[in-house]
Design a protein around this motif. Structure first.
Motif, short mmCIF file in Angstrom:
data_model
loop_
_atom_site.label_atom_id
_atom_site.label_comp_id
_atom_site.label_asym_id
_atom_site.label_seq_id
_atom_site.Cartn_x
_atom_site.Cartn_y
_atom_site.Cartn_z
N UNK A 87 0.83 -1.21 0.00
CA UNK A 87 0.00 0.00 0.00
C UNK A 87 0.86 1.26 0.00
N UNK A 88 1.95 1.23 0.75
CA UNK A 88 2.81 2.41 0.86
C UNK A 88 3.56 2.69 -0.42
N UNK A 89 3.58 1.73 -1.34
CA UNK A 89 4.27 1.94 -2.60
C UNK A 89 3.37 2.51 -3.69
N UNK A 90 2.04 2.53 -3.44
CA UNK A 90 1.18 3.06 -4.50
C UNK A 90 0.15 4.08 -4.02
N UNK A 91 -0.16 4.11 -2.72
CA UNK A 91 -1.18 5.03 -2.25
C UNK A 91 -0.62 6.11 -1.34
N UNK A 92 0.31 5.77 -0.48
CA UNK A 92 0.90 6.73 0.45
C UNK A 92 1.36 6.01 1.70
N UNK A 93 2.00 6.73 2.60
CA UNK A 93 2.53 6.13 3.82
C UNK A 93 1.39 5.66 4.72
N UNK A 94 1.44 4.39 5.11
CA UNK A 94 0.41 3.82 5.96
C UNK A 94 0.64 4.28 7.41
N UNK A 95 -0.35 4.95 7.97
CA UNK A 95 -0.31 5.40 9.36
C UNK A 95 -1.04 4.41 10.26
N UNK A 96 -2.19 3.95 9.78
CA UNK A 96 -2.99 2.98 10.54
C UNK A 96 -3.70 2.08 9.54
N UNK A 97 -3.75 0.77 9.83
CA UNK A 97 -4.40 -0.15 8.90
C UNK A 97 -5.05 -1.30 9.66
N UNK A 98 -6.29 -1.55 9.32
CA UNK A 98 -7.04 -2.69 9.86
C UNK A 98 -8.08 -3.05 8.81
N UNK A 99 -7.68 -3.92 7.86
CA UNK A 99 -8.54 -4.24 6.72
C UNK A 99 -9.50 -5.36 7.09
N UNK A 101 -14.08 -5.49 8.11
CA UNK A 101 -15.28 -4.68 8.27
C UNK A 101 -15.27 -3.98 9.62
N UNK A 102 -15.41 -2.66 9.59
CA UNK A 102 -15.34 -1.86 10.80
C UNK A 102 -13.95 -1.35 11.12
N UNK A 103 -12.94 -1.81 10.39
CA UNK A 103 -11.57 -1.36 10.61
C UNK A 103 -11.31 0.00 10.00
N UNK A 104 -10.10 0.51 10.21
CA UNK A 104 -9.73 1.84 9.73
C UNK A 104 -8.47 1.78 8.88
N UNK A 105 -8.41 2.72 7.93
CA UNK A 105 -7.21 2.89 7.11
C UNK A 105 -6.90 4.37 7.07
N UNK A 106 -5.71 4.74 7.52
CA UNK A 106 -5.26 6.13 7.49
C UNK A 106 -3.98 6.20 6.68
N UNK A 107 -3.97 7.05 5.66
CA UNK A 107 -2.85 7.17 4.74
C UNK A 107 -2.33 8.61 4.76
N UNK A 117 -10.24 6.49 6.38
CA UNK A 117 -11.28 5.63 5.84
C UNK A 117 -11.75 4.64 6.89
N UNK A 118 -13.04 4.32 6.84
CA UNK A 118 -13.60 3.23 7.62
C UNK A 118 -13.97 2.12 6.65
N UNK A 119 -13.47 0.92 6.89
CA UNK A 119 -13.75 -0.22 6.01
C UNK A 119 -15.19 -0.67 6.27
N UNK A 120 -15.99 -0.66 5.21
CA UNK A 120 -17.39 -1.08 5.34
C UNK A 120 -17.63 -2.49 4.82
N UNK A 128 -13.53 -4.77 -1.68
CA UNK A 128 -13.13 -3.91 -0.57
C UNK A 128 -13.85 -2.58 -0.74
N UNK A 129 -14.63 -2.18 0.26
CA UNK A 129 -15.31 -0.88 0.21
C UNK A 129 -14.99 -0.11 1.48
N UNK A 130 -14.93 1.20 1.36
CA UNK A 130 -14.60 2.03 2.51
C UNK A 130 -15.04 3.46 2.27
#
Length: 211
Positions: A87-99, A101-107, A117-120, A128-130
């Motif tokens: 993820x850090x090679x194509x979207x940005x530096x990963x700060x928080x990740x929990x892929x 349902x109900x998890x969070x992704x912060x880039x 993002x909140x993973x829905x 994958x939806x968020x």
């Protein structure tokens, strides 16, 4: 999968400051058989860019949809969407990740710009939806659908929300170019990001001006 990462890869996509508008030439790249030619900036000449797999791009006021073909197994593309190092090679530096349902992704996209993002929905390896929250923008939603194909895997990314087409059309096209490289074990220098973005934006504007 849950992780906290402040520096997960030395090759992460830490974007330089966006340059002022400049002229970008557009050329047509040879692509794999059966795929439409895809233009890219002539200043970028890596092998991975010569086999880009953009198969469809639809833009309107309410959504941006990008379809992409990968010469890689569907499981490898799913890892590209969910593994912190990739993820850090194509979207940005990963700060928080929990892929999940109900998890969070912060880039961290650079210059203090964070997407939250909140993973829905997370159905490996197909969907994958968020939510998508970016500074100074209304909340929107991103969905990625994967399926097996003759090439390997086909992806459809749909970003739904108001006033997306102008920036997110070329933005997601550029990010997916980096994702394809990451999945194939290649690296595109972060310094090329805004050149690619400007090329895709110029192409979009050129097509929009055609009656």
């Amino acid at each position: 999968m849950s992780a906290s990462a402040s520096a997960v890869s030395q090759r992460e996509l830490a974007l330089p400051e966006r340059p002022q508008a400049e002229h970008v030439s557009i050329v047509t790249a040879p692509v794999r058989k059966s795929l439409r030619p895809v233009p890219f900036g002539s200043t970028v000449g890596t092998d991975i860019l010569r086999s880009m797999s953009l198969s469809a791009l639809a833009l309107n006021d309410g959504a941006v949809t990008v379809s992409w073909s990968f010469q890689a197994p569907i499981a490898a593309v799913w890892r590209g969407l969910t593994d912190p190092a990739l993820l850090s090679r194509w979207l940005g530096t990963v700060v928080e990740i929990d892929i999940r349902t109900g998890g969070r992704l912060v880039i961290d996209h650079g210059q203090g710009q964070l997407s939250r993002s909140e993973v829905t929905e997370a159905e490996a390896p197909h969907r994958l939806t968020m939510t998508w929250e970016f500074p100074d923008e209304p909340r929107s939603r991103v969905a990625v659908e994967l399926r097996e194909s003759d090439e390997g895997a086909a992806a459809k990314l749909t970003h739904t929300g108001p006033d997306l087409a102008a920036s997110y059309g070329p933005g997601w096209t550029t990010h997916l170019t980096y994702l394809e490289a990451a999945v194939q074990g290649e690296t595109i220098p972060p310094s090329q990001f805004w050149k690619l973005y400007a090329t895709f934006a110029a192409l979009r504007n050129e097509r929009a001006s055609i009656p």
